[in-house]
Write an enzyme that holds these catalytic residues in place. Structure first.
Site, PDB file in Angstrom:
ATOM      1  N   GLU A 123       6.750  -8.182  14.299  1.00 30.36           N
ATOM      2  CA  GLU A 123       6.385  -8.282  12.877  1.00 30.36           C
ATOM      3  C   GLU A 123       7.643  -8.441  12.045  1.00 30.36           C
ATOM      4  O   GLU A 123       8.597  -7.686  12.223  1.00 30.36           O
ATOM      5  CB  GLU A 123       5.680  -7.000  12.388  1.00 30.36           C
ATOM      6  CG  GLU A 123       4.209  -6.926  12.638  1.00 30.36           C
ATOM      7  CD  GLU A 123       3.550  -5.797  11.825  1.00 30.36           C
ATOM      8  OE1 GLU A 123       4.057  -5.441  10.745  1.00 30.36           O
ATOM      9  OE2 GLU A 123       2.533  -5.285  12.301  1.00 30.36           O
ATOM     10  N   GLU A 173       1.891   0.799  14.640  1.00 32.46           N
ATOM     11  CA  GLU A 173       2.902   1.551  13.872  1.00 32.46           C
ATOM     12  C   GLU A 173       2.702   3.061  13.820  1.00 32.46           C
ATOM     13  O   GLU A 173       3.345   3.729  13.032  1.00 32.46           O
ATOM     14  CB  GLU A 173       3.029   0.980  12.440  1.00 32.46           C
ATOM     15  CG  GLU A 173       3.525  -0.465  12.455  1.00 32.46           C
ATOM     16  CD  GLU A 173       3.771  -1.084  11.072  1.00 32.46           C
ATOM     17  OE1 GLU A 173       3.367  -0.483  10.058  1.00 32.46           O
ATOM     18  OE2 GLU A 173       4.365  -2.184  11.014  1.00 32.46           O
TER      19      GLU A 173
END
Ligand SMILES: *[C@@H]1O[C@H](CO)[C@@H](O)[C@H](O)[C@H]1NC(C)=O
Ligand SMILES: *[C@@H]1O[C@H](CO)[C@@H](O)[C@H](O)[C@H]1NC(C)=O
Ligand SMILES: *[C@@H]1O[C@H](CO)[C@@H](O)[C@H](O)[C@H]1NC(C)=O
Ligand SMILES: *[C@@H]1O[C@H](CO)[C@@H](O)[C@H](O)[C@H]1NC(C)=O
Ligand SMILES: *[C@@H]1O[C@H](CO)[C@@H](O)[C@H](O)[C@H]1NC(C)=O
Ligand SMILES: *[C@@H]1O[C@H](CO)[C@@H](O)[C@H](O)[C@H]1NC(C)=O
Length: 881
Positions: free
Chosen positions: A556, A459
């Site tokens: 995710e 991320e």
């Protein structure tokens, strides 16, 4: 396979003719009892290695279970101390050899290593192995080895202060996590300073320590990867040997794969120092090589690779390892009808949909992650029909055994490098230690066919692109430059040099090839038209598939739930057992998390209202699990049915890895397995929603659609069978069948379509409030895949739903235990719980639409009918009303 520490020894087995053998490596393991002392020596205690300071303190009775209640905060002081590990060992036999290495196979984290009072090494990275040459420092008698560990919290803060030019955010975690600051300045498990699902235990400790003494040379590592050349349709096995050579010599290395009738001998010059020898072996093209396949797509065979080295006819090394044959491609190419690029994995030439989850560290104290813990969690993953796990970048590169088990079970691993949710410094010494970490980890893991991709970080592209840390626009180029320096110029460059057999992605989520086009930081790394995405939304109705991005690959997504009472009980006391207790909010590390769960649950369910506090608490735990299971099911089914479609340019989804598989402690989180391995309702649901053949039902504009999803290789001729039930009746109201349809292997196709109003009108007195649907797929051989269901209203609005008065009977069977349930009416989300008896049911959390149902219970330790009967509770939705 454990590629470490090959010892000259097992020679006669592998060598047909007896040959003279030089003295083999003398290895002295220093695992075992050490002494541990704090900063001012007020504490001094025995400590086990491998181990950690917290574990040692607990074992010696200085502290309680660190996971008990609020102990993460009570024991904060431990990580602010400096600790010294000390041991003595005899030196006489070691000093006879030409070379003596002290091998520190894991130091957590910042330390100065002394031998007999002299500094022999320093460490700053828990992800590295450190080899220190110590022959000249050894004494004949006792030698005193000390590892002086510096407080990682203090070190992080010092490093941050030394980096004065600009801040490297996020600086500190959110208050709700009760964590420590600046973890991004230390090469250490990033979640050890706290995470939104885990406590702050900035660990210190030692993994494995040994002394190796040898003459001539020693082989320290063998790794092999098989590369497929499609134009030649030939496999080449690339073998790398890492040898530590004492004396310059010429040798002969013979590599053979007996089962493939392949044997090659190479003549090689060995020069002193650590040397990496690379060899290529072409596999005899007349051999039919058996390929390694992901779980559900085939078997996981391997071949024996024999390595022999000789010098003037004297055998100087001999070992054996495994070779697997599998190819992997990450396909990013234009799609007809879409402006973006595809994003999917081709394994051995076959497109494979990745089904699975994300892996986090299985314990705050890695020394507590036993082989049994790893095996249980990974077996649970494949038992739920998963074929892939992402080893998330805020944890650790897992131990060898983790990847060995994944190889064996056919679990594909998406391997992140350990950087997560932060910016990172790029000072020279930081880059140097990262470079060594990357080289070591890639060499350690490259032989594992389970590892199918490397990914630079978690991320951090998104954090930069969408400005998580309020970086002023004028300073942004500095951070982008640091980002490219670390992940592209260093990590990516090293990986591409070390391993040509796997794709590399810079981040996750990322737009992949498109991010590269945009200078490695895309304007929107969450773009559903490119790469992978992460998506979370807790307030929108999770039963509405329209809220989910139709992405190429969902790496995710998820929803929180609470673990069961039996998991919480050992770490709490009676006053903690309510949803608004201090304990309940202490364990919740995600801001507003406890409220979000209830808010989402309340969209479709009555919230528990028992006046009895203990039932209200356990019912609330239950309803959060129902909510989570139903939400992740809806989202995953949406991804699976989007496999073959392009709608408004979006689709061709080829991966669904929900967040997260496992837990690090007993607390609410997004996991489907509780700390200790107990299956949450979500994990039982995953067994069905990841099934190879699956019917998916949903509504679009008041029309019911059923898709047939198949991950099989072969085509099927399937029909959908839709059954309508009244909430008030266990006998079906009516049944509809579609015509048979060809469902190609590896596809998702609509198989049934009917307006809900017409469907209900043809079925007696049904309305949206009084009836519900089940459906399954079948062919001439019978039902294929699980039975699924679709609610036409929220269960809280269902009319006619009664208390089912379920009774249960436990029996001993030849192969284990069975539980037979009897119900007087329709029962949604029937949940069997045997408390602290470890094991799992064959099915759980199901919709009961029959008077009887028999399940099995697989116990993970010996138990009895009496214990199970005593422990068993059965809950269904109306029990909490
Ligand atoms: C040693 O340090 C501990 C923790 O900082 C402190 O409580 C203790 O009083 C100190 N003991 C001595 C003998 O200085
Ligand atoms: C730990 O060591 C550092 C560096 O030597 C020192 O600054 C610090 O005061 C020590 N901490 C304690 C608690 O003694
Ligand atoms: C496959 O072999 C051909 C012919 O030797 C060669 O040109 C090509 O580069 C090889 N491909 C790969 C991926 O190694
Ligand atoms: C290839 O394999 C065949 C048997 O399958 C064997 O007879 C032949 O010698 C092998 N060739 C080489 C070069 O190893
Ligand atoms: C369950 O038991 C209750 C109380 O005995 C009764 O009122 C109810 O009708 C029963 N439910 C069914 C479905 O039989
Ligand atoms: C359910 O179990 C009862 C008692 O064993 C039996 O009499 C009955 O036939 C069973 N019903 C069905 C539908 O299997």
């Amino acid at each position: 396979m454990s590629p470490r520490a090959f010892v000259l020894g097992v020679l006669c087995v592998l060598s047909p003719v007896p040959v003279p053998v030089p003295a083999h490596t003398h290895t002295l393991s220093l695992d075992g009892k050490w002494t541990l002392t704090n900063s001012n020596a007020s504490l001094s205690l025995p400590a086990q290695v491998p181990g950690s300071v917290h574990t040692a303190l607990q074992q010696q009775g200085y502290i309680q279970d660190p996971y008990f209640r609020f102990n993460d905060v009570s024991y904060r002081w431990i990580a602010f101390e400096n600790w010294t590990y000390a041991v003595t060992f005899p030196g006489s036999q070691l000093r006879d050899r030409q070379k003596v290495l002290l091998v520190l196979d894991g130091v957590d984290t910042v330390s100065t290593v002394t031998l007999n009072g002299m500094v022999v090494g320093k460490t700053d990275n828990m992800f590295r192995r450190y080899d220190v040459s110590v022959r000249d420092r050894l004494q004949d008698g006792d030698n005193e080895l000390k590892v002086h560990l510096l407080s990682p919290v203090l070190y992080a803060s010092e490093r941050r202060n030394a980096h004065s030019a600009y801040r490297v955010p996020p600086e500190c975690p959110p208050d709700v996590q009760r964590g420590e600051c600046h973890v991004n300045f230390v090469r250490k498990e990033q979640s050890s300073f706290s995470w939104d699902w885990g406590p702050s235990f900035p660990t210190m400790g030692l993994w494995r320590v040994r002394v190796e003494a040898f003459d001539v040379l020693q082989l320290s590592r063998v790794s092999s990867v098989a590369l497929f050349n499609s134009s030649l349709s030939q496999w080449t096995v690339q073998v790398q040997l890492v040898v530590d050579v004492v004396l310059k010599t010429r040798g002969q290395i013979t590599l053979s794969i007996p089962e493939l009738h392949t044997e090659n001998t190479f003549s090689t010059q060995l020069v002193p120092g650590e040397t990496r020898l690379s060899f290529s072996v072409h596999v005899n093209t007349s051999s039919q090589v058996r390929l390694w396949w992901p779980h559900g797509h085939g078997e996981q065979p391997f071949y024996r690779l024999l390595v022999r080295g000789s010098q003037d006819g004297v055998l100087i090394l001999s070992t054996e390892s495994k070779v697997y044959f599998r190819s992997v491609e990450l396909v990013q190419e234009p799609i007809v009808g879409s402006p973006g690029l595809s994003f999917y994995f081709r394994i051995n030439g076959k497109p494979v949909f990745l089904k699975g989850s994300n892996w986090i560290p299985a314990h705050s104290f890695q020394d507590r992650v036993t082989p049994a813990v790893l095996r249980n969690l990974l077996q649970s993953a494949v038992d739920a029909n998963m074929n892939a796990l992402r080893v998330w970048g805020g944890g650790v590169y897992e131990q060898d055994l983790f990847y060995d088990i994944c190889d064996e079970l056919g679990v594909m691993v998406w391997q992140d490098f350990m950087f997560a949710c932060a910016m990172y410094p790029t000072e020279d010494d930081f880059l140097q230690t990262v470079r060594e970490e990357v080289v070591q980890q890639v060499r350690r893991l490259a032989s594992h066919p389970s590892v199918i991709i490397w990914s630079g970080n978690n991320e951090n592209e998104a954090a930069l692109a969408t400005d998580w840390f309020n970086i002023p626009a004028s300073q942004r180029p500095t951070y982008v430059k640091d980002y490219v320096t670390l992940y592209v110029d260093n990590i990516r460059a090293i990986v591409q040099q070390e391993d040509q057999t796997r794709p590399f992605l810079v981040s996750s989520p990322t737009n992949g090839a498109e991010s590269e086009q945009e200078g490695w930081v895309a304007s929107n790394p969450y773009d559903p038209l490119y790469g992978d995405t992460h998506f979370y939304s807790y307030v929108q109705d999770c039963w509405d598939w329209r809220t989910f991005p139709r992405t190429r690959f969902a790496s995710e997504y998820g929803f929180q739930s609470w673990p069961s009472f039996s998991t919480l009980q050992p770490v709490s006391i009676k006053e903690d057992w309510s949803y608004d207790s201090d304990f309940t909010s202490h364990r919740q590390h995600h801001e507003g998390g406890n409220q979000q769960m209830l808010q989402q649950a309340a969209l479709h369910f009555h919230l528990p209202s028992s006046t009895q506090a203990s039932s209200r608490f356990t019912h609330t735990l239950y309803i959060t699990q129902v909510m989570q299971a139903q939400c992740v099911k809806t989202q995953t089914e949406f991804y699976r049915r989007s496999r073959s479609e392009i709608i408004e340019g979006k689709g061709h989804t080829m991966g669904a890895l929900y967040w997260q598989l496992n837990d690090i402690w007993q607390a609410p989180s997004w996991s489907s397995l509780e700390f200790g391995g107990k299956w949450k309702m979500l994990h039982y649901f995953a067994q069905d929603f990841f099934a190879a053949v699956l019917p998916v039902g949903f509504e679009d504009d008041d029309t019911l659609l059923v898709y047939a999803v198949s991950d099989l290789s072969q085509d099927l001729q399937l029909r959908a069978v839709v059954t309508v039930f009244s909430w008030a009746d266990l006998d079906p109201a009516c049944t509809l069948k579609s015509d048979p349809l060809l469902v190609p292997g590896g596809s998702a196709v609509p198989i049934f379509k009917q307006p809900v109003a017409a469907l209900l009108a043809g079925c007696g007195r049904c309305t949206r409030l009084t009836c519900l649907l089940t459906f399954h797929l079948e062919d001439d051989r019978g039902q294929q895949g699980p039975t699924n269901h679709h609610f036409l209203c929220s269960p809280k609005d269902a009319e006619g739903l009664q208390r089912p008065n379920i009774t249960a009977k436990v029996q001993q069977e030849e192969t284990g235990y069975s539980v037979t349930l009897r119900s007087a009416s329709v029962a949604p989300f029937v949940w069997l719980d045997v408390g602290a008896v470890p094991g799992r049911f064959s099915s759980n959390g199901f919709l009961m639409l029959s008077r009887n149902r028999t399940l099995t219970f697989s116990a993970w330790r010996p138990t009895s009918v009496e214990e199970l009967s005593r422990s068993l509770t059965v809950t269904s939705l109306t029990d909490v009303y």
